[in-house]
Design a protein around this motif. Structure first.
Motif, short mmCIF file in Angstrom:
data_model
loop_
_atom_site.label_atom_id
_atom_site.label_comp_id
_atom_site.label_asym_id
_atom_site.label_seq_id
_atom_site.Cartn_x
_atom_site.Cartn_y
_atom_site.Cartn_z
N GLY A 1 -37.46 -5.58 20.17
CA GLY A 1 -38.27 -4.79 19.25
C GLY A 1 -39.49 -4.20 19.92
O GLY A 1 -39.85 -3.04 19.69
N VAL A 2 -40.15 -5.00 20.78
CA VAL A 2 -41.32 -4.51 21.50
C VAL A 2 -40.91 -3.36 22.41
O VAL A 2 -41.59 -2.33 22.48
CB VAL A 2 -41.97 -5.65 22.30
N ALA A 3 -39.80 -3.52 23.13
CA ALA A 3 -39.36 -2.47 24.04
C ALA A 3 -39.03 -1.18 23.30
O ALA A 3 -39.35 -0.08 23.75
CB ALA A 3 -38.14 -2.94 24.83
N SER A 4 -38.42 -1.29 22.14
CA SER A 4 -38.03 -0.09 21.39
C SER A 4 -39.23 0.62 20.80
O SER A 4 -39.23 1.84 20.65
CB SER A 4 -37.04 -0.46 20.28
N ARG A 5 -40.29 -0.16 20.46
CA ARG A 5 -41.47 0.48 19.88
C ARG A 5 -42.37 1.07 20.96
O ARG A 5 -43.01 2.10 20.75
CB ARG A 5 -42.24 -0.53 19.04
N VAL A 6 -42.42 0.43 22.11
CA VAL A 6 -43.33 0.87 23.16
C VAL A 6 -42.82 2.14 23.84
O VAL A 6 -43.58 3.04 24.16
CB VAL A 6 -43.53 -0.25 24.20
N TYR A 7 -41.49 2.24 24.06
CA TYR A 7 -40.94 3.35 24.83
C TYR A 7 -40.17 4.31 23.92
O TYR A 7 -39.12 3.96 23.38
CB TYR A 7 -40.01 2.82 25.91
N PRO A 8 -40.64 5.55 23.77
CA PRO A 8 -39.92 6.51 22.93
C PRO A 8 -38.61 6.98 23.57
O PRO A 8 -37.69 7.39 22.87
CB PRO A 8 -40.91 7.66 22.79
N HIS A 9 -38.52 6.93 24.92
CA HIS A 9 -37.30 7.33 25.62
C HIS A 9 -36.67 6.08 26.22
O HIS A 9 -37.29 5.38 27.02
CB HIS A 9 -37.62 8.34 26.73
N ARG A 10 -35.42 5.80 25.83
CA ARG A 10 -34.78 4.56 26.26
C ARG A 10 -33.44 4.83 26.92
O ARG A 10 -32.78 5.84 26.64
CB ARG A 10 -34.59 3.64 25.05
N LEU B 1 -37.22 9.67 31.73
CA LEU B 1 -36.41 8.54 32.18
C LEU B 1 -36.18 8.56 33.68
O LEU B 1 -35.51 7.67 34.21
CB LEU B 1 -35.07 8.55 31.45
N ASP B 2 -36.73 9.55 34.38
CA ASP B 2 -36.55 9.61 35.84
C ASP B 2 -37.10 8.34 36.50
O ASP B 2 -36.49 7.79 37.42
CB ASP B 2 -37.24 10.83 36.42
N ALA B 3 -38.28 7.90 36.03
CA ALA B 3 -38.90 6.72 36.63
C ALA B 3 -38.03 5.48 36.40
O ALA B 3 -37.89 4.64 37.29
CB ALA B 3 -40.30 6.51 36.06
N VAL B 4 -37.44 5.36 35.21
CA VAL B 4 -36.58 4.22 34.92
C VAL B 4 -35.34 4.26 35.81
O VAL B 4 -34.89 3.24 36.35
CB VAL B 4 -36.16 4.24 33.44
N LEU B 5 -34.78 5.46 35.99
CA LEU B 5 -33.60 5.62 36.83
C LEU B 5 -33.90 5.16 38.26
O LEU B 5 -33.10 4.42 38.87
CB LEU B 5 -33.16 7.08 36.82
N MET B 6 -35.04 5.57 38.79
CA MET B 6 -35.39 5.17 40.15
C MET B 6 -35.70 3.68 40.24
O MET B 6 -35.40 3.03 41.24
CB MET B 6 -36.59 6.00 40.63
N TYR B 7 -36.26 3.14 39.18
CA TYR B 7 -36.58 1.70 39.16
C TYR B 7 -35.29 0.89 39.23
O TYR B 7 -35.20 -0.08 40.00
CB TYR B 7 -37.36 1.35 37.90
N VAL B 8 -34.29 1.28 38.46
CA VAL B 8 -33.01 0.58 38.50
C VAL B 8 -32.34 0.77 39.85
O VAL B 8 -31.73 -0.16 40.40
CB VAL B 8 -32.10 1.07 37.36
N LEU B 9 -32.47 1.96 40.43
CA LEU B 9 -31.91 2.22 41.74
C LEU B 9 -32.50 1.28 42.79
O LEU B 9 -31.78 0.74 43.65
CB LEU B 9 -32.16 3.68 42.13
N LEU B 10 -33.80 1.07 42.71
CA LEU B 10 -34.49 0.25 43.71
C LEU B 10 -34.24 -1.24 43.54
O LEU B 10 -34.68 -2.04 44.38
CB LEU B 10 -35.99 0.54 43.66
N LEU B 11 -33.53 -1.64 42.48
CA LEU B 11 -33.15 -3.04 42.35
C LEU B 11 -32.19 -3.44 43.47
O LEU B 11 -32.08 -4.63 43.81
CB LEU B 11 -32.49 -3.30 40.99
N GLY B 12 -31.48 -2.44 44.01
CA GLY B 12 -30.59 -2.72 45.13
C GLY B 12 -29.17 -3.08 44.74
O GLY B 12 -28.42 -3.60 45.58
N HIS B 13 -28.77 -2.83 43.48
CA HIS B 13 -27.42 -3.14 43.03
C HIS B 13 -26.73 -1.86 42.58
O HIS B 13 -27.38 -0.91 42.13
CB HIS B 13 -27.45 -4.13 41.85
N ASP B 14 -25.40 -1.83 42.69
CA ASP B 14 -24.66 -0.73 42.09
C ASP B 14 -24.85 -0.77 40.58
O ASP B 14 -25.00 -1.84 39.99
CB ASP B 14 -23.17 -0.86 42.42
#
Length: 331
Positions: A232-241, A282-295
């Motif tokens: 719920g916190v995540a959905s309210r804080v971020y308008p783009h998910r 969502l570009d920043a989120v995309l890059m953040y997931v990319l930098l996790l190092g997993h497919d």
């Protein structure tokens, strides 16, 4: 009158105990002067402490006096209500903290505190211990009165009500309280909203006029409190998910992501779903997931998959414009 004398004696003995804990050795006259009584009264109060189990030692001569010794069997802790609440809250915050080993130690300390507290105070601490969950640590201070009122209501399974902002107005909310949940920064109440006939979470710092009612309720099945509040916190804080399928276990990814940044759900032993978001793009989120190092794969929204191709082409173009090092060019 006798009751007043008894209360006065009890308060004086507690004050004497506090003084003995502050300094290694006190002389009888020093204690008598601090408490405004005679040395004979000090001797009687020392005997009262010994009867309660406190090992107060007395020595004669130069440098002698009264000293609180170390004992193997401690008597019940003498804490007032406020001290018990503050101590319990501090231990609960420590139990949900991020310091390695601190959580287990805090829980052990809370268990010991619960064991030695007088019955009345032990119930209050137990209310906190049984009504708090956490999905991260490092949260800000909480109003002890609000916390205790809600914790009692969770423990006793009684309805609660409070004023809560909704849009431009403040409304009275009537709920069945189930759990207090601590996030990175705030405390939330996970409850069933009786007027809206659905589960809700409420920020503790936004509640006012909090009261526990006398009407009991029968607990109903519902979602996990910590997971519900976190999502719920995540959905309210971020308008783009966005939602991703990451090719790594949920435990592995949870260790890489702060709880406030994303929700991680297991999807088999070697995969997990990651839900996260951003304020503007969502570009920043995309890059953040990319930098996790997993497919990973983009599950939602569909247009984000197309965005992956755009960013990939941009990265390839950036790499192609970089001149090779001189030694690489000559090799």
């Amino acid at each position: 009158m006798a009751g007043g004398d008894e209360r006065g004696t009890t308060e004086r003995v507690l004050t004497l105990l506090g003084l003995l804990q502050q300094r290694q050795v006190w002389t009888g006259p020093e204690l008598a002067d601090r408490l405004g009584v005679t040395p004979r009264t000090i001797r009687r109060d020392v005997e009262r402490l010994r009867t309660l189990g406190y090992p107060v030692q007395a020595s004669q001569g130069v440098g002698g006096g009264y000293q609180l010794g170390a004992g193997q069997d401690l008597p019940p802790l003498l804490l007032d209500d406020e001290e018990a609440i503050v101590t319990a809250v501090a231990l609960l915050v420590g139990a949900g903290g991020a310091v390695v080993g601190a959580g287990a130690a805090a829980l052990r300390a809370l268990t010991k505190l619960d064991r030695v507290l007088p019955t009345r105070l032990r119930h209050e601490v137990r209310a906190l211990a049984g009504s708090v969950q956490s999905f991260s640590g490092g949260r800000s201070p909480v109003d002890a009165d609000v916390l205790m009122t809600l914790a009692r209501a969770c423990r006793d399974e009684v309805e609660a009500d409070f004023d809560y902002p909704s849009g431009n107005e403040v409304r009275r909310r009537r709920v069945e309280p189930y759990r207090l949940v601590a996030s990175d920064r705030r405390w939330y109440l996970f409850a069933y909203d009786l007027d809206r006939d659905d589960w809700r979470s409420f920020r503790g710092d936004r509640m006012t006029e909090v009261a526990a009612r006398t009407w009991r309720f029968r607990p109903r099945p519902g979602p996990d409190a910590a997971t519900y509040v976190q999502e719920g916190v995540a959905s309210r804080v971020y308008p783009h998910r966005a939602r991703f399928l990451v090719h790594a276990s949920a435990d592995t990814v949870r260790a890489q992501l702060p709880a406030s940044a994303a929700v991680v759900r297991p999807h088999g032993p070697e995969h997990c779903e990651v839900l996260s978001g951003a304020d503007n793009s969502l570009d920043a989120v995309l890059m953040y997931v990319l930098l996790l190092g997993h497919d990973f794969e983009v599950l939602d929204p569909p247009e984000l998959a197309a965005r992956c191709h755009v960013l990939a082409q941009r990265l390839r173009t950036a790499g192609a414009t970089i001149s090779p090092p001189p030694d690489a060019a000559g090799s």
